[in-house]
Write an enzyme that holds these catalytic residues in place. Structure first.
Site, PDB file in Angstrom:
ATOM      1  N   CYS A   1       0.897  -1.104   0.730  1.00  5.88           N
ATOM      2  CA  CYS A   1       0.378  -0.232  -0.381  1.00  5.88           C
ATOM      3  C   CYS A   1       0.935   1.499  -0.190  1.00  5.88           C
ATOM      4  CB  CYS A   1      -0.959   0.354   1.331  1.00  5.88           C
ATOM      5  SG  CYS A   1      -1.969   0.813   1.657  1.00  5.88           S
TER       6      CYS A   1
ATOM      7  N   CYS B   1       0.338   3.115   3.600  1.00  6.63           N
ATOM      8  CA  CYS B   1       1.004   3.116   4.615  1.00  6.63           C
ATOM      9  C   CYS B   1       1.773   1.926   4.542  1.00  6.63           C
ATOM     10  CB  CYS B   1      -0.026   2.219   5.571  1.00  6.63           C
ATOM     11  SG  CYS B   1      -0.948   0.482   5.018  1.00  6.63           S
TER      12      CYS B   1
ATOM     13  N   CYS C   1      -7.049  -1.319   1.775  1.00  4.53           N
ATOM     14  CA  CYS C   1      -6.049  -1.291   1.869  1.00  4.53           C
ATOM     15  C   CYS C   1      -6.984  -1.941   3.955  1.00  4.53           C
ATOM     16  CB  CYS C   1      -5.254  -0.538   2.111  1.00  4.53           C
ATOM     17  SG  CYS C   1      -3.644  -0.980   3.480  1.00  4.53           S
TER      18      CYS C   1
ATOM     19  N   CYS D   1      -5.653   0.166   6.654  1.00  7.72           N
ATOM     20  CA  CYS D   1      -5.595   2.238   6.824  1.00  7.72           C
ATOM     21  C   CYS D   1      -6.581   2.597   5.642  1.00  7.72           C
ATOM     22  CB  CYS D   1      -4.299   3.075   5.690  1.00  7.72           C
ATOM     23  SG  CYS D   1      -3.671   2.330   4.166  1.00  7.72           S
TER      24      CYS D   1
ATOM     25  N   CYS E   1      -7.928  -4.975  -9.784  1.00  9.89           N
ATOM     26  CA  CYS E   1      -7.732  -4.595 -10.971  1.00  9.89           C
ATOM     27  C   CYS E   1      -7.104  -3.457 -10.022  1.00  9.89           C
ATOM     28  CB  CYS E   1      -8.549  -4.374 -12.165  1.00  9.89           C
ATOM     29  SG  CYS E   1      -8.145  -3.165 -13.163  1.00  9.89           S
TER      30      CYS E   1
END
Length: 132
Positions: free
Chosen positions: A48, A51, A97, A100, A120
């Site tokens: 991510c 984070c 995510c 976060c 995607c």
């Protein structure tokens, strides 16, 4: 619903570029075929961009022909959260995510075996840690 890492909009704006903020925090989308990872063939892990949580392994990445990096599964089911997205008069499933709450992209049921799923993702929502 998971307990997301808490940051104010101002804190996110200090951490992320304006383009990252738009996609990750405002649920934007980068244009197809423009992202830095859609053609990445290197071995490693995708994280991510907000984070740093590890999300996808390069072994699950495939060329979907859509212009965005696509994966048939996350590293672990607990790394992402899926939720209905009915924006733009479409029925989709948004992928966030789990740490976060940042917008990563969408998941569709037209991917390859073994899962049949296509995660995607926006390149700008991801960082990449190359395998050494």
């Amino acid at each position: 619903m998971p307990s997301y890492e808490r940051k104010s909009d101002e804190d996110w704006k200090k951490i992320l570029t304006p383009q990252q903020y738009h996609v990750l925090r405002e649920k934007g989308t980068e244009p197809a075929f423009t992202g830095k990872y859609y053609q990445n063939k290197k071995k490693g892990v995708y994280l991510c961009a907000a984070c740093g949580q590890e999300l996808f392994d390069s072994n699950t990445k495939f060329d979907s022909g859509t212009g965005w990096p696509s994966f048939w599964a996350p590293i672990s089911e607990d790394r992402v959260v899926s939720k209905p997205d009915n924006s733009y008069s479409m029925r989709r499933t948004e992928v966030l995510c789990s740490r976060c709450g940042s917008h990563l992209g969408h998941v569709f049921d037209d991917g390859p075996a073994p899962t049949g799923e296509r995660f995607c993702m926006n390149s700008i929502s991801l960082d990449f840690k190359e395998e050494v």
